[in-house]
Every structure is written in structure tokens, then in C-alpha cells.
Design an enzyme around this catalytic site. Sequence first.
Site, mmCIF file in Angstrom:
data_model
loop_
_atom_site.group_PDB
_atom_site.id
_atom_site.type_symbol
_atom_site.label_atom_id
_atom_site.label_comp_id
_atom_site.label_asym_id
_atom_site.label_seq_id
_atom_site.Cartn_x
_atom_site.Cartn_y
_atom_site.Cartn_z
ATOM 1 N N THR A 70 0.931 -1.385 0.073
ATOM 2 C CA THR A 70 -0.079 -0.103 0.151
ATOM 3 C C THR A 70 0.920 1.317 -0.042
ATOM 4 O OG1 THR A 70 -1.409 -1.348 1.170
ATOM 5 C CG2 THR A 70 -1.865 1.231 1.389
ATOM 6 N N CYS A 322 -8.120 -7.042 2.265
ATOM 7 C CA CYS A 322 -8.215 -5.654 2.815
ATOM 8 C C CYS A 322 -9.518 -4.981 2.788
ATOM 9 C CB CYS A 322 -7.366 -4.844 1.727
ATOM 10 S SG CYS A 322 -5.740 -5.192 1.740
HETATM 11 N N1 PLP Z 1 -1.713 -4.438 -4.102
HETATM 12 C C1 PLP Z 1 -2.343 -5.685 -4.571
HETATM 13 C C2 PLP Z 1 -2.729 -6.001 -5.832
HETATM 14 C C3 PLP Z 1 -2.780 -6.343 -3.483
HETATM 15 O O1 PLP Z 1 -3.135 -7.925 -3.465
HETATM 16 C C4 PLP Z 1 -2.139 -5.943 -2.131
HETATM 17 C C5 PLP Z 1 -2.655 -6.579 -0.745
HETATM 18 O O2 PLP Z 1 -3.619 -7.710 -1.010
HETATM 19 C C6 PLP Z 1 -1.754 -4.742 -2.056
HETATM 20 C C7 PLP Z 1 -1.403 -3.991 -3.164
HETATM 21 C C8 PLP Z 1 -1.415 -4.158 -0.679
HETATM 22 O O3 PLP Z 1 -0.023 -4.802 0.073
HETATM 23 P P1 PLP Z 1 0.039 -4.715 1.505
HETATM 24 O O4 PLP Z 1 -1.018 -5.695 2.188
HETATM 25 O O5 PLP Z 1 1.466 -5.080 1.727
HETATM 26 O O6 PLP Z 1 -0.198 -3.232 1.986
#
Ligand code: PLP
Length: 376
Positions: A70, A322
Site C-alpha cells: 500500500t 483488505c
Molecule cells: N496491491 C495488490 C494487488 C494487493 O493484492 C495487495 C494486498 O493484498 C496490496 C496492493 C497491498 O499490499 P499490503 O497488504 O502489503 O499493503
Amino acid sequence: MIYLDHNATTSISPEVVDAMMPYFTSAWGNPSSAYKFGSKLKGAMETARGQVADLVGGQHREIIFTSCGTESNNTAIHAALQSNPVKRHIITSAVEHSSVLSYCRALERDCYRVTYLPVDCDGLLKLADLEKAITNETVVVSLMWANNETGVLFPVKEVAEICRSRGVLYHCDAVQAVGKVEIDVSKVPVDYLSLTGHKFHAPKGIGALYVRRKVPCSPLIYGGHQERKMRGGTENVALIVGLGKAAELAHKNLNDYEEKVLPLRDKLEKGILDSIPNTELNGHKVHRLSNTTNITFREIESEALLFLLDQKGVCASSGSACLADSDGPSHVIMAMKPNSMTGSQTIRFSVGKLNTTSEIDSALSAVTNAVQTLLG
Ligand code: PLP
């Protein structure tokens, strides 16, 4: 437990735990300190930086450590916008992860214009739509490598080439692709590329952003001189070392990955589609990650099915982890099939290299039984 949710997160490899352990116990200094107890940790961080760079085909100096995918996504888009504050148009797609979409929506409130490119019913992007959307006002295009819900792969090389030829910056969220498909930034001319450790057997709380040399970069988090002033905050050396080790292992094992997960994913998918009526695959059958299958179970609410599966020890999800607490239908399925009522009747199974054939057999019978129960 049968864990079939590897797109949500993965277990930490024992080798990664071993590599990190000294930095939790004896080597706990601050790498920015002048004395050796701290400063010698810089060497460990630089080794990890090289391991991450090797995984994506980049150079050592092109990697910035962040706290997660993120943060990497937000940093890349922010840096691109800062490079030319006069231009106020961003292009992304309707099926990006919330870390891109939520930031874009916030930017719209800040007088940016955002184009959300559509996808077709297979989740694929039309390059002509991208070409048409780019204007003189466009500063950055943010399009993912692989979709987290369906596994569908975007044509990133072509996207990168279009962006380069039109003089706009290209950010690629490669969080789901890293460790699953070959990523080589020397062949795919992305400007920024995001990754996160917990999707390939490193711990949660550590990510990285690749920024091509000479591409504009500015921090999202201001602070000290860490990460060549591109990301303030005392570095978490243990997690950085863990990310490096996981990157090294993912690089080494990349050729085996598909060989391990594809037969398991296909067995599960075929088993469900052949034996359970009113099921349908979401996402292109071929252009997708080898570990992911997203299936609609018509007339069955995904939450009810997931609940029964959880009772039988099977971990899967209805979409992005998320957004697991939101009751709305999946924005990815809605973008693919806007007229369908099945956005909240889908389950994502994402297998991992540690799953076994007998786990898939057990999961299949758990799914079949749960569907029978729900249909009464
Ligand atoms: N982008 C994608 C495609 C994801 O699947 C995720 C997490 O599921 C993220 C970004 C975010 O990653 P993080 O959980 O390390 O913030």
C-alpha cells in the site's frame, strides 16, 4: 487447516525466519548510527536491496524499502504527481487494489481527474482504451501486473511501451505477480513497480518500490536521511533482511512455482466446475496467475459458503482481504460483469507451493458438502 488464500498472505519461510533472527536478538542497533554496532547493519540492508533488485531485474540503487505494498503504491503515484504538479490527469483501471483506487478517489477530491479504464467480461484490458485515454494532461498511468481477485494478467509490457512513447510515467502494482511470474524491468519499461514481502513468504510490514534510475522520485514520508532521503523512518533491519532472503528464494524457485501450483489449482477448479451446478469461472482462463481461481457459485452468498468452509478448516476468501469486512459485491467482478447479480456470490481460491494433492481433494469435498448444505 487447509490454507487456500495465498493471495491474501503467505506463511514465513523457515529460512527467512532464520535470516531475520540475529537482527531481533543480538544485532539490534540503528543502521544510521556512527558506531560499528549500528552502522555495520547497513551491509545487511544493502545485501537485501541487491536480492530484491535481482528478483525484479533492477539495479541495487533503484530499490526503496517501504512498510507494505500500500505504501509503495501511494509513494509511486505521489512521486509521479509531484514531478509535474501542473498536469492533473491520472489513468488507472476499475479493478485495481484499494490501495490505488482509494488514493485515486482522494486525489479526485483534490481536483485531479482520474480515468478508470474498464475491463471486459474476462477481466482483460483493451490497449486501445489506454491509448485513447492519454491526453496532454496525463501525468501517470497506474495499472497492475496481476489482479488479486481473479489473477488476470494485464499486458504490462505493451502498457509500459505505450506510456513511454506518449511521455507519461507508468506505475505497476506488481504485488500479486512477484514470485509467481518472471518480472524483469530491463525488458518491461515500467517507471515504478510495487511489491510486498508477505505475498512471497516474507513477513508482513515490509515492502519495496522499484524506481527506475532518473525517474522522478520524492518521499511520501518525510523524515531523516534513510533510503537516500526517499523514505524517512528508522529502518526495520530484521524485516528488510527477511524481505531480501524471501526475494532470493523466490528468484531461485521461480521456475518451479508454476509446476507446483498449476496442477493443484486446475484440479480444484475442474473439480468444482465439473461437479457443482451453476458455477462459473471469473477471469480469463489462460491469461492469469497459475495459482488463482475465482468462481461464482450462483444463488449462494459467498459469506455463507466461506463460513461453512471455515468450519471445515478451509481458508479461502470472497475477494481482497483488505475489503473482507465490507458487505458490498466485489468491485472487480462488478467491473467485469456489470449486469450480473453475482458480485457477492464469488469465492477466490489461491493455492501455494506448500499445498498438497490430498489437501485439494479434502477442500473439494468440503466445498461440495457446503454447497449441498446451503442449497438444502
Ligand atoms: N496491491 C495488490 C494487488 C494487493 O493484492 C495487495 C494486498 O493484498 C496490496 C496492493 C497491498 O499490499 P499490503 O497488504 O502489503 O499493503
